[in-house]
Design a protein around this motif. Structure first.
Motif, PDB file in Angstrom:
ATOM      1  N   GLY A  26      39.588  31.017  50.501  1.00 15.56           N
ATOM      2  CA  GLY A  26      38.593  31.928  49.960  1.00 15.56           C
ATOM      3  C   GLY A  26      39.081  32.683  48.739  1.00 15.56           C
ATOM      4  N   ALA A  27      40.394  32.987  48.688  1.00 13.39           N
ATOM      5  CA  ALA A  27      40.934  33.661  47.504  1.00 13.39           C
ATOM      6  C   ALA A  27      40.703  32.823  46.259  1.00 13.39           C
ATOM      7  CB  ALA A  27      42.424  33.937  47.694  1.00 13.39           C
ATOM      8  N   ALA A  28      40.810  31.511  46.404  1.00 11.71           N
ATOM      9  CA  ALA A  28      40.584  30.622  45.266  1.00 11.71           C
ATOM     10  C   ALA A  28      39.094  30.402  45.002  1.00 11.71           C
ATOM     11  CB  ALA A  28      41.277  29.277  45.513  1.00 11.71           C
ATOM     12  N   MET A  29      38.361  30.024  46.044  1.00 15.36           N
ATOM     13  CA  MET A  29      36.978  29.577  45.846  1.00 15.36           C
ATOM     14  C   MET A  29      35.991  30.740  45.764  1.00 15.36           C
ATOM     15  SD  MET A  29      36.939  26.211  48.356  1.00 15.36           S
ATOM     16  CE  MET A  29      35.389  25.582  47.697  1.00 15.36           C
ATOM     17  N   ASN A  30      36.171  31.745  46.621  1.00 14.34           N
ATOM     18  CA  ASN A  30      35.208  32.847  46.664  1.00 14.34           C
ATOM     19  C   ASN A  30      35.595  33.973  45.713  1.00 14.34           C
ATOM     20  OD1 ASN A  30      33.831  31.466  48.712  1.00 14.34           O
ATOM     21  ND2 ASN A  30      34.945  32.517  50.336  1.00 14.34           N
ATOM     22  N   THR A  31      36.789  34.533  45.882  1.00 12.22           N
ATOM     23  CA  THR A  31      37.200  35.676  45.065  1.00 12.22           C
ATOM     24  C   THR A  31      37.542  35.255  43.643  1.00 12.22           C
ATOM     25  OG1 THR A  31      38.239  36.527  47.080  1.00 12.22           O
ATOM     26  CG2 THR A  31      38.632  37.741  45.055  1.00 12.22           C
ATOM     27  N   ALA A  62      45.275  28.601  49.340  1.00 11.29           N
ATOM     28  CA  ALA A  62      44.725  28.816  47.998  1.00 11.29           C
ATOM     29  C   ALA A  62      44.853  27.560  47.150  1.00 11.29           C
ATOM     30  CB  ALA A  62      45.426  29.996  47.327  1.00 11.29           C
ATOM     31  N   ILE A  63      45.990  26.873  47.287  1.00 11.99           N
ATOM     32  CA  ILE A  63      46.181  25.614  46.551  1.00 11.99           C
ATOM     33  C   ILE A  63      45.157  24.591  46.997  1.00 11.99           C
ATOM     34  CG2 ILE A  63      47.769  23.658  46.292  1.00 11.99           C
ATOM     35  CD1 ILE A  63      50.054  25.789  46.365  1.00 11.99           C
ATOM     36  N   ALA A  64      44.968  24.466  48.304  1.00  7.52           N
ATOM     37  CA  ALA A  64      43.978  23.518  48.818  1.00  7.52           C
ATOM     38  C   ALA A  64      42.575  23.895  48.357  1.00  7.52           C
ATOM     39  CB  ALA A  64      44.043  23.474  50.340  1.00  7.52           C
ATOM     40  N   LYS A  68      41.228  41.392  40.970  1.00  6.66           N
ATOM     41  CA  LYS A  68      40.492  41.425  42.227  1.00  6.66           C
ATOM     42  C   LYS A  68      41.438  41.427  43.428  1.00  6.66           C
ATOM     43  CE  LYS A  68      36.436  38.897  40.514  1.00  6.66           C
ATOM     44  NZ  LYS A  68      35.508  37.774  40.794  1.00  6.66           N
ATOM     45  N   SER A  69      40.990  42.090  44.479  1.00  7.43           N
ATOM     46  CA  SER A  69      41.640  41.962  45.780  1.00  7.43           C
ATOM     47  C   SER A  69      40.744  41.108  46.667  1.00  7.43           C
ATOM     48  CB  SER A  69      41.845  43.333  46.422  1.00  7.43           C
ATOM     49  OG  SER A  69      42.723  44.120  45.649  1.00  7.43           O
ATOM     50  N   SER A  70      41.367  40.248  47.472  1.00 11.39           N
ATOM     51  CA  SER A  70      40.616  39.328  48.320  1.00 11.39           C
ATOM     52  C   SER A  70      40.807  39.714  49.774  1.00 11.39           C
ATOM     53  CB  SER A  70      41.107  37.890  48.090  1.00 11.39           C
ATOM     54  OG  SER A  70      40.295  36.976  48.796  1.00 11.39           O
ATOM     55  N   TRP A  71      39.738  40.150  50.421  1.00 12.65           N
ATOM     56  CA  TRP A  71      39.780  40.506  51.833  1.00 12.65           C
ATOM     57  C   TRP A  71      39.312  39.307  52.650  1.00 12.65           C
ATOM     58  CZ3 TRP A  71      36.350  45.450  50.986  1.00 12.65           C
ATOM     59  CH2 TRP A  71      37.054  46.370  50.209  1.00 12.65           C
ATOM     60  N   TYR A  72      40.235  38.709  53.394  1.00  9.62           N
ATOM     61  CA  TYR A  72      39.864  37.564  54.252  1.00  9.62           C
ATOM     62  C   TYR A  72      39.226  36.451  53.420  1.00  9.62           C
ATOM     63  CZ  TYR A  72      38.463  35.651  58.884  1.00  9.62           C
ATOM     64  OH  TYR A  72      38.310  34.894  60.023  1.00  9.62           O
ATOM     65  N   GLY A  73      39.699  36.331  52.164  1.00  7.32           N
ATOM     66  CA  GLY A  73      39.121  35.319  51.291  1.00  7.32           C
ATOM     67  C   GLY A  73      37.670  35.581  50.962  1.00  7.32           C
TER      68      GLY A  73
END
Length: 362
Positions: free
Chosen positions: A169-174, A195-197, A303-308
């Protein structure tokens, strides 16, 4: 009538965990009892044991879990006994200001079970992240149960409950990684590899993995890293990331460590108007000291990513489907399967960087 089951409890700060009896009450309104099939051993569980979250001992540890619903309480309409579910710690309320704005992934009032699980002597347990899943059966709010494909491997899909989802989620959402982007990920444990995946799933053209451990960098390649940087082998991480991105810096840099020095690396290693995502969790004492002009002059997003920034009802089934199609290798995150009494040994392996995830299988 409460059921007596076996679970892993942390009784005090820094003390070895204990396999002991846990009493699980029948589900009340809005609650469900889940028979746990598998639960990953996450760094967050170790933080609980070390007193790094709070001091509300004793803790019932475990939260990256999948299992089968055994029973539900009054008023539960979208869940029934026999459903295969992944547990989550974001049971959205639907009524807070974030939910009303159509952004439930930022829900400010998530649900947990109302009734406590206890030790045999009646001592109330604090369940890790409101779940507590190093136990044969656990009591959760029904909203913490996300139904997924029942044919999926529990030991793999349960990891979506925390670390893997946080990274993806850090990669795709945030981070909003999209096709053709360049991405750098600092820290290649379970969250960093997630995050890599996620960056690979989103179509990133270049994915740079950064770590101090050669083994972790090898694992990162398996998840989609196109380039690796061993911090011990270079003079400056920022310069090396810029070298790999035509001197510009990466479009998105994800800090999966959560220390001031790694955040600074992420900040300066991004392209102008690029995005920095902090998903590694810092400790309360950590401070940043940087020139304010650098924030202004470089633009972009911090940005900070909470639970992606995930919405379990949306993201878990999608990722499980990709896993079932062979497009998202959740199995690669599972370093070993262990019995319930193997959690303390798994913490030691985690300390030494020997595993991505040990998974308790019941």
């Amino acid at each position: 009538m409460a059921q007596e089951v076996k679970g892993i409890v942390a009784r005090g700060k820094g003390q070895p965990v204990e396999l002991t009896s846990v009493l699980v009450p029948d589900p009340g309104p809005g609650e469900a009892v889940v028979k746990v099939q598998a639960c990953g051993v996450c760094h967050t569980d170790l933080h609980y044991r070390e007193g790094g979250i709070n001091d509300e001992f004793p803790f019932l540890l475990g939260h990256e879990a999948a299992g089968v619903v055994e029973s539900v309480g009054e008023g539960v309409k979208d869940l029934e006994p026999g459903d295969f579910v992944v547990l989550n710690w974001r049971a959205v309320c639907g009524t807070c200001r974030a939910c009303k704005r159509g952004k439930p992934w930022y829900c400010f009032s998530t649900f947990n079970a109302s009734q406590p699980m206890t030790l045999a002597d009646g001592t109330k347990l604090s369940p890790a992240l409101g779940i507590g899943a190093f136990v044969e059966k656990t009591l959760v709010h029904s909203g913490q149960c996300t139904k997924v494909d029942p044919s999926a491997r529990a030991a793999a899909v349960g990891l979506l409950g925390c670390g893997v989802m946080a990274g993806v989620g850090a990669a795709m959402n945030t981070g909003g990684v999209t096709r053709g982007d360049s991405v750098a990920v600092i820290g290649c444990g379970g969250v960093g590899d997630g995050a890599i995946a996620g960056a690979r799933l989103a179509g990133a053209a270049k994915i740079i993995a950064v770590d101090t451990d050669p083994q972790k960098l090898e694992w990162a390649k398996g998840f989609g890293a196109t380039h690796t940087i061993n911090v011990r082998d270079v003079d400056d991480v920022v310069t090396e990331i810029q070298r790999l991105t035509d001197s510009f810096g990466a479009d998105v840099v994800i800090d999966a460590v959560g220390r001031p020095e790694t955040w600074k690396q992420a900040f300066y290693a991004r392209d102008l108007a690029g995005t920095v995502v902090l998903v590694g969790v810092p400790t309360p004492d950590m401070q940043l000291d940087m020139p304010l002009i650098d924030f202004f002059s470089r633009g972009g997003s911090l940005k900070s990513s909470w639970y992606g920034d995930c919405l379990p009802s949306r993201d878990f089934p999608m990722l499980v489907d990709l896993y079932q199609q062979g497009r998202f290798d959740l199995d690669a995150f599972v370093s070993e399967e262990i019995p319930l009494d193997g959690v303390e040994a798994a913490f030691e392996k985690m300390h030494h960087g020997e595993v991505l995830r040990s998974v308790v299988v019941f």
